[in-house]
Design an enzyme around this catalytic site. Structure first.
Site, PDB file in Angstrom:
ATOM      1  N   LYS A 149     -11.013   6.682   1.879  1.00  0.00           N
ATOM      2  CA  LYS A 149     -11.082   5.284   1.434  1.00  0.00           C
ATOM      3  C   LYS A 149     -12.511   4.716   1.367  1.00  0.00           C
ATOM      4  O   LYS A 149     -12.779   3.881   0.505  1.00  0.00           O
ATOM      5  CB  LYS A 149     -10.181   4.403   2.297  1.00  0.00           C
ATOM      6  CG  LYS A 149      -8.700   4.558   1.903  1.00  0.00           C
ATOM      7  CD  LYS A 149      -7.841   3.497   2.516  1.00  0.00           C
ATOM      8  CE  LYS A 149      -6.432   3.509   1.942  1.00  0.00           C
ATOM      9  NZ  LYS A 149      -5.627   4.664   2.359  1.00  0.00           N
ATOM     10  N   CYS A 169       0.811  -1.223   0.000  1.00  0.00           N
ATOM     11  CA  CYS A 169       0.000   0.000   0.000  1.00  0.00           C
ATOM     12  C   CYS A 169       0.840   1.266   0.000  1.00  0.00           C
ATOM     13  O   CYS A 169       0.298   2.366  -0.040  1.00  0.00           O
ATOM     14  CB  CYS A 169      -0.932  -0.006   1.199  1.00  0.00           C
ATOM     15  SG  CYS A 169      -1.749  -1.576   1.368  1.00  0.00           S
ATOM     16  N   HIS A 202      -4.031   7.583   5.873  1.00  0.00           N
ATOM     17  CA  HIS A 202      -4.110   6.237   5.298  1.00  0.00           C
ATOM     18  C   HIS A 202      -5.491   5.677   5.658  1.00  0.00           C
ATOM     19  O   HIS A 202      -6.159   5.131   4.812  1.00  0.00           O
ATOM     20  CB  HIS A 202      -2.975   5.376   5.839  1.00  0.00           C
ATOM     21  CG  HIS A 202      -2.868   4.059   5.152  1.00  0.00           C
ATOM     22  ND1 HIS A 202      -2.675   3.951   3.792  1.00  0.00           N
ATOM     23  CD2 HIS A 202      -2.949   2.781   5.619  1.00  0.00           C
ATOM     24  CE1 HIS A 202      -2.644   2.661   3.459  1.00  0.00           C
ATOM     25  NE2 HIS A 202      -2.812   1.940   4.543  1.00  0.00           N
ATOM     26  N   HIS A 222      -9.892   1.013  -0.754  1.00  0.00           N
ATOM     27  CA  HIS A 222      -8.447   0.975  -0.575  1.00  0.00           C
ATOM     28  C   HIS A 222      -7.862   0.399  -1.862  1.00  0.00           C
ATOM     29  O   HIS A 222      -8.011  -0.787  -2.141  1.00  0.00           O
ATOM     30  CB  HIS A 222      -8.074   0.118   0.633  1.00  0.00           C
ATOM     31  CG  HIS A 222      -6.608   0.191   0.976  1.00  0.00           C
ATOM     32  ND1 HIS A 222      -5.695   0.839   0.168  1.00  0.00           N
ATOM     33  CD2 HIS A 222      -5.904  -0.289   2.021  1.00  0.00           C
ATOM     34  CE1 HIS A 222      -4.491   0.747   0.718  1.00  0.00           C
ATOM     35  NE2 HIS A 222      -4.595   0.071   1.840  1.00  0.00           N
ATOM     36  N   GLU A 278      -2.169   4.987  13.398  1.00  0.00           N
ATOM     37  CA  GLU A 278      -1.927   6.201  12.614  1.00  0.00           C
ATOM     38  C   GLU A 278      -2.205   7.466  13.424  1.00  0.00           C
ATOM     39  O   GLU A 278      -1.444   8.435  13.362  1.00  0.00           O
ATOM     40  CB  GLU A 278      -2.781   6.188  11.334  1.00  0.00           C
ATOM     41  CG  GLU A 278      -2.444   7.368  10.422  1.00  0.00           C
ATOM     42  CD  GLU A 278      -3.150   7.308   9.078  1.00  0.00           C
ATOM     43  OE1 GLU A 278      -4.071   6.481   8.913  1.00  0.00           O
ATOM     44  OE2 GLU A 278      -2.787   8.115   8.199  1.00  0.00           O
ATOM     45  N   PHE A 317       1.506  -2.991   4.704  1.00  0.00           N
ATOM     46  CA  PHE A 317       1.978  -4.280   5.208  1.00  0.00           C
ATOM     47  C   PHE A 317       3.471  -4.369   4.883  1.00  0.00           C
ATOM     48  O   PHE A 317       3.921  -3.871   3.849  1.00  0.00           O
ATOM     49  CB  PHE A 317       1.247  -5.438   4.513  1.00  0.00           C
ATOM     50  CG  PHE A 317      -0.116  -5.741   5.083  1.00  0.00           C
ATOM     51  CD1 PHE A 317      -0.539  -5.207   6.286  1.00  0.00           C
ATOM     52  CD2 PHE A 317      -0.979  -6.598   4.407  1.00  0.00           C
ATOM     53  CE1 PHE A 317      -1.792  -5.507   6.803  1.00  0.00           C
ATOM     54  CE2 PHE A 317      -2.231  -6.903   4.918  1.00  0.00           C
ATOM     55  CZ  PHE A 317      -2.633  -6.357   6.106  1.00  0.00           C
TER      56      PHE A 317
END
Lengths: 93, 403
Positions: free
Chosen positions: B325, B161, B293, B330, B304, B389
């Site tokens: 998102k 991502c 994010h 996403h 976050e 990730f």
């Protein structure tokens, strides 16, 4: 009422076996008060446990706040039992 | 060191073909999320996704193109064409002084899925002889380079991502250093196919209902797909061409948690934001909007916002924060690029798009994001985060063009 209690207790026993198998934990260490972190159950093990619950009971359990707060084996069993029963009530067999 | 500016943007998303469409969707809080049935998934649990709009599928229905390109490369080319047209680049503006850096987490997921299924069902069936060059992650970068004759550095960053944000960041660094004069950069992803989708479903990070970033009742993310491409140039090159400058890219920071593969750590995300601020040479209170994010998973949002608190302190409460998102999904490797395009539009319009579906402040996260409707901004600079990730964090800061 007694039947409900029996089936919940049976479910609880089944889930303990499932957590031991999927979490790669010795069953004798898997007591209700045991902390998941102390049993070395980490993020990947958690996903495996939830996957097995989906396979065996059909309940899809996303990782939400209820799951994030879990500390002990007892906490995990309580949430899993609740979600499985909710799923069974939504979709009667 | 050269200053770096944005002269063109292009986007393909659940809102359709066009950067303005994804911005209008974000501004109005109009979600592209819908129920979608994957034919080969038995007992699909998670129904809601943000698939690319029907006009995208119509535009890519070209048997000749499909022989050579997966949907991901087709979308990257569409986004690049829009960005190049807006920038007003002509045939002489490419060559060795133009780079292409388009990231992707998965590459040609559709081609992989179709061929593996075919192979499993009947291994005497004809396997697509173009499968490898359609699946390879750098296909989008290479097809875009070929389309425009960009013979400078062609790179594909694949960091899940963070792919899109790190691509833009690397382009900034090459432009500042003077290695290139302009760059087509961003990200692309097209993973809404049965096999890949089922793999996401089994990870249990997707919501079975609605994506609600930062909300107490959030329970996961929603997947999308698309492509975002920006034309970045040195200020000198843009001014020499007399191009309209949309914004200036002023800060980039990137770090790795080097901890857990999946569970994020606030030190890493805070480090990326602090680096981006130092790189931009601005104080935290000069940021007026953060496009987070904000996946809507329990772990990301706690992490976050904790990272934001470490960097911005109490001033965070004066900054507009939102996640778009739930609107476009996403989009993984495209996310950093599409969300930077949204952030640039927010900066130019001085409007912060809302976090739709938000219900209630979560004491564990402790943020009251822009929700319900868009909110006016009065700021010179905005920040966009991408946290992947693999523990990879990337933050980009964009500022108003003041030339």
């Amino acid at each position: 009422m007694k039947d409900d209690m029996d089936s919940e207790s049976k479910l609880s026993q089944e889930l303990l076996a499932l957590v031991a198998r999927e979490g790669m934990v010795e069953p004798e260490n898997l007591v209700m008060e045991a902390k998941l972190a102390d049993l070395d159950i980490i993020s990947a093990d958690f996903i495996m446990i939830l996957m097995a619950i989906e396979e065996e009971y059909g309940a899809y359990i996303p990782v939400d706040n209820e799951l994030a707060d879990l500390e002990t084996v007892g906490d995990l069993l309580a949430v899993a039992t609740k979600k499985i029963i909710e799923h069974q009530q939504e979709k009667p067999a | 060191m050269n200053r770096v500016v944005v002269t063109g943007v292009g986007a393909v998303s659940s809102a359709g073909i066009g950067a303005d469409l994804i911005w209008q969707a974000c501004l109005g809080g109009i979600s592209g999320v819908k129920e979608f049935d994957f034919q080969n998934i038995v007992a699909q649990k998670v129904k809601n996704v943000a698939p690319i709009a029907p006009d995208v599928l119509a535009a890519v229905a070209n048997p000749r193109e499909e022989r050579f390109q997966d949907l991901i490369a087709q979308m990257a080319r569409m986004a690049a064409r829009e960005a190049v047209a807006q920038a007003g680049l002509g045939p002489d503006d490419f060559g060795s002084k133009c780079g292409v850096i388009i990231g992707s987490g998965f590459g040609g997921a559709r081609t992989l899925d179709v061929n593996y299924l075919k192979f499993a069902h009947d291994n005497s069936a004809r396997y697509d002889p173009m499968a490898i060059p359609k699946i390879m992650n750098n296909a989008s970068t290479s097809w875009v380079a070929m389309e425009f004759g960009a013979t400078g550095p062609a790179i594909c960053i694949s960091t899940a991502c963070a792919s899109g944000a790190q691509s833009i960041g690397l382009a900034m660094q090459l432009l500042r250093a003077g290695t290139i004069e302009r760059c087509l950069t961003g990200g692309a992803e097209a993973t809404l196919v049965d096999g890949t989708y089922r793999a996401w479903e089994t990870m249990r990070v997707m919501t079975p209902d609605l994506c609600r970033p930062f909300s107490k009742d959030r329970n996961g993310m929603v997947l999308g797909e698309g492509a975002g491409v920006l034309v970045l140039e040195t200020l000198e090159s843009a001014q020499a061409r007399g191009a309209e400058i949309l914004a200036e890219m002023i800060g980039y920071g990137t770090t790795c948690d080097a901890g857990d593969l999946l569970r994020p750590a606030p030190e890493g995300a805070a480090g990326a934001m602090s680096q981006a601020l130092a790189d931009a040479g601005i104080a935290p209170d000069e940021i007026g909007y953060v496009n987070a994010h904000g996946t809507g998973t329990v772990a990301n949002d706690i992490n976050e916002i904790e990272a934001l608190r470490r960097v911005f302190g109490a001033e965070l409460d004066d900054i507009s924060v939102s996640s778009t998102k739930p609107i476009h999904g996403h989009t993984l490797g495209a996310a950093g690029a599409l969300e930077m395009i949204v952030t640039i539009a927010a900066l130019r319009a001085q409007m912060a798009p809302p976090t739709i579906n938000f219900n209630e402040i979560d004491p564990l996260v402790n943020i009251d994001p822009v929700s319900g409707a868009a909110r006016p901004l009065n700021t010179r600079a905005c920040l966009s985060n991408s946290l992947a990730f693999g523990g990879i964090n990337a933050s980009l800061i964009v500022a108003k063009a003041d030339f």
